[in-house]
Design a protein around this motif. Sequence first.
Motif, PDB file in Angstrom:
ATOM      1  N   ARG A  92     142.121  59.533  -8.220  1.00  9.47           N
ATOM      2  CA  ARG A  92     140.807  60.162  -8.382  1.00  9.47           C
ATOM      3  C   ARG A  92     139.947  59.953  -7.140  1.00  9.47           C
ATOM      4  O   ARG A  92     138.756  59.619  -7.220  1.00  9.47           O
ATOM      5  N   ALA A  93     140.572  60.138  -6.000  1.00  9.38           N
ATOM      6  CA  ALA A  93     139.866  59.972  -4.728  1.00  9.38           C
ATOM      7  C   ALA A  93     138.772  61.027  -4.604  1.00  9.38           C
ATOM      8  O   ALA A  93     138.922  62.172  -5.044  1.00  9.38           O
ATOM      9  N   HIS A  94     137.651  60.642  -3.977  1.00 11.63           N
ATOM     10  CA  HIS A  94     136.534  61.547  -3.848  1.00 11.63           C
ATOM     11  C   HIS A  94     135.645  61.073  -2.706  1.00 11.63           C
ATOM     12  O   HIS A  94     135.899  60.053  -2.081  1.00 11.63           O
ATOM     13  N   ASP A  95     134.603  61.835  -2.469  1.00  8.43           N
ATOM     14  CA  ASP A  95     133.618  61.511  -1.431  1.00  8.43           C
ATOM     15  C   ASP A  95     132.249  61.693  -2.059  1.00  8.43           C
ATOM     16  O   ASP A  95     131.803  62.816  -2.294  1.00  8.43           O
ATOM     17  N   ASP A  96     131.579  60.600  -2.368  1.00  8.01           N
ATOM     18  CA  ASP A  96     130.297  60.686  -3.043  1.00  8.01           C
ATOM     19  C   ASP A  96     129.162  61.106  -2.112  1.00  8.01           C
ATOM     20  O   ASP A  96     128.043  61.326  -2.566  1.00  8.01           O
ATOM     21  N   GLY A  97     129.443  61.246  -0.821  1.00  7.29           N
ATOM     22  CA  GLY A  97     128.389  61.681   0.077  1.00  7.29           C
ATOM     23  C   GLY A  97     128.014  63.134  -0.111  1.00  7.29           C
ATOM     24  O   GLY A  97     126.862  63.517   0.049  1.00  7.29           O
ATOM     25  N   GLY A  98     128.998  63.985  -0.452  1.00 13.83           N
ATOM     26  CA  GLY A  98     128.753  65.410  -0.618  1.00 13.83           C
ATOM     27  C   GLY A  98     129.081  65.864  -2.016  1.00 13.83           C
ATOM     28  O   GLY A  98     130.145  65.531  -2.543  1.00 13.83           O
ATOM     29  N   PRO A  99     128.206  66.636  -2.652  1.00 18.56           N
ATOM     30  CA  PRO A  99     128.411  67.037  -4.045  1.00 18.56           C
ATOM     31  C   PRO A  99     129.742  67.726  -4.346  1.00 18.56           C
ATOM     32  O   PRO A  99     130.340  67.449  -5.388  1.00 18.56           O
ATOM     33  N   PRO A 100     130.276  68.640  -3.507  1.00 20.52           N
ATOM     34  CA  PRO A 100     131.528  69.293  -3.886  1.00 20.52           C
ATOM     35  C   PRO A 100     132.702  68.331  -4.069  1.00 20.52           C
ATOM     36  O   PRO A 100     133.611  68.592  -4.859  1.00 20.52           O
ATOM     37  N   LEU A 101     132.700  67.224  -3.341  1.00 22.02           N
ATOM     38  CA  LEU A 101     133.799  66.263  -3.428  1.00 22.02           C
ATOM     39  C   LEU A 101     133.425  65.061  -4.294  1.00 22.02           C
ATOM     40  O   LEU A 101     134.085  64.026  -4.263  1.00 22.02           O
ATOM     41  N   SER A 102     132.385  65.207  -5.096  1.00 24.70           N
ATOM     42  CA  SER A 102     131.858  64.099  -5.881  1.00 24.70           C
ATOM     43  C   SER A 102     132.860  63.619  -6.926  1.00 24.70           C
ATOM     44  O   SER A 102     133.687  64.373  -7.437  1.00 24.70           O
ATOM     45  N   GLY A 103     132.741  62.346  -7.281  1.00 18.68           N
ATOM     46  CA  GLY A 103     133.558  61.774  -8.339  1.00 18.68           C
ATOM     47  C   GLY A 103     132.864  61.733  -9.684  1.00 18.68           C
ATOM     48  O   GLY A 103     133.357  61.096 -10.619  1.00 18.68           O
ATOM     49  N   ASP A 104     131.722  62.406  -9.825  1.00 18.72           N
ATOM     50  CA  ASP A 104     130.959  62.393 -11.074  1.00 18.72           C
ATOM     51  C   ASP A 104     131.806  62.929 -12.225  1.00 18.72           C
ATOM     52  O   ASP A 104     132.198  64.103 -12.219  1.00 18.72           O
ATOM     53  N   PRO A 105     132.113  62.113 -13.233  1.00 18.22           N
ATOM     54  CA  PRO A 105     132.975  62.566 -14.325  1.00 18.22           C
ATOM     55  C   PRO A 105     132.310  63.559 -15.255  1.00 18.22           C
ATOM     56  O   PRO A 105     132.980  64.173 -16.089  1.00 18.22           O
ATOM     57  N   ALA A 106     131.009  63.754 -15.152  1.00 20.33           N
ATOM     58  CA  ALA A 106     130.294  64.656 -16.054  1.00 20.33           C
ATOM     59  C   ALA A 106     130.229  66.089 -15.543  1.00 20.33           C
ATOM     60  O   ALA A 106     129.723  66.970 -16.232  1.00 20.33           O
ATOM     61  N   LEU A 107     130.762  66.334 -14.336  1.00 17.86           N
ATOM     62  CA  LEU A 107     130.721  67.685 -13.791  1.00 17.86           C
ATOM     63  C   LEU A 107     131.653  68.610 -14.563  1.00 17.86           C
ATOM     64  O   LEU A 107     132.618  68.159 -15.181  1.00 17.86           O
ATOM     65  N   PRO A 108     131.399  69.929 -14.539  1.00 17.70           N
ATOM     66  CA  PRO A 108     132.309  70.869 -15.186  1.00 17.70           C
ATOM     67  C   PRO A 108     133.732  70.711 -14.657  1.00 17.70           C
ATOM     68  O   PRO A 108     133.949  70.479 -13.470  1.00 17.70           O
ATOM     69  N   GLY A 109     134.709  70.846 -15.558  1.00 15.92           N
ATOM     70  CA  GLY A 109     136.099  70.721 -15.155  1.00 15.92           C
ATOM     71  C   GLY A 109     136.649  69.320 -15.231  1.00 15.92           C
ATOM     72  O   GLY A 109     137.794  69.076 -14.870  1.00 15.92           O
ATOM     73  N   ARG A 110     135.814  68.349 -15.714  1.00 16.49           N
ATOM     74  CA  ARG A 110     136.300  66.996 -15.897  1.00 16.49           C
ATOM     75  C   ARG A 110     136.097  66.602 -17.348  1.00 16.49           C
ATOM     76  O   ARG A 110     135.332  67.233 -18.079  1.00 16.49           O
ATOM     77  N   LEU A 111     136.778  65.553 -17.767  1.00 18.60           N
ATOM     78  CA  LEU A 111     136.788  65.220 -19.187  1.00 18.60           C
ATOM     79  C   LEU A 111     135.382  64.934 -19.704  1.00 18.60           C
ATOM     80  O   LEU A 111     135.008  65.374 -20.797  1.00 18.60           O
TER      81      LEU A 111
END
Length: 359
Positions: A325-344
Amino acid sequence: MRVVIVGATGNAGTALLRRLGAEPDVSLVGVARRLPSRTGVYAKVAWHSVDIGVDGAQDQLAGIFAGADAVVHLAWQIQPSHDQRVLYRTNVLGSRAVAKAVLRAGVPALVYASSVGAYSAGPKNAFVRENWPRAGVLRSSYSRHKALVEWMLDQIEADHPQLRVVRLRPGLIFQRAVGTEIARYFAGPLLPARLLRPQWLPLVPSHPGLRMQAVHADDVADAYARAVLSDAHGAFNIAAGPVLDPEVAARTFHGVQVPVPGFALKGAAAASWWLRLQPVDAGWVELGLKAPLMSCDRAATELGWHPRHDAVSALKELVAGMADRAHDDGGPPLSGDPALPGRLGGLLKGRLPGTGNPY
């Protein structure tokens, strides 16, 4: 040199920030709908928030572009796949706003992120050059939009020969940090990503048309940088070897190939997309089956570009990133936020795959 990157917080954009950030005589301006945190690769960039698809975007962009030596247009929307009007607004109308703003601001160079998807259906056992027809694969909205923007650029080049236009047409772009993003955009919340941790896929769907090319994000960023920092113009195919096909995938991930007819692949994608179980419609499968393989000789000869990563290692890096679940929290498109659309977490809140604006 002042370079403006539109869509600087995405997959290719973050890699290009790293690449051009290493150039001592380049100042960077980033444009994104949602601004990133000013840390890491984003820290030395002058940021502006613009939604390129809305009315008035052209005026905003022209002011930002004033005094720039080059504009790199990377912004593109893949989701929400169930709302084609939103995708067309950003991808086609937004690209038109960027191009017109470049002309209004008198910027001498526009570098555009096209794609193998702009090409008409082509061979899977030979490599096409940049003069292959560009009518797209009609069942894929992504492909249609890429072809439409290329036709628009054809007219702009004809009307404004003083503008240096460069189009890069990469294959699939992989890096570890987009593991979460790719899983969200193309697999949805039901993918058991943790099972990918040992990089093992027990079953690999096999079809003669499933032959595609990929490139590491750092290598495609190097191609963009070379286009910006040179006087190159025209189109360049960008991909690394080897070609990724079911045999390569099965060998890489220790799986067994299972022959699947094309109609079954497209039917499964269409049904699960309609039920909103995953965000990829049948057009993506059609594109994968029909997009041609590309020769990258022109990029090597005229840009001096050679990939440092092979396609298999780039794919393995992506799969590992998906598992972790690698991500980049600096930029929203690559965010690891689990509440975004398309995540559980988003699914539990009623945010379905294929919804929401990731740009």
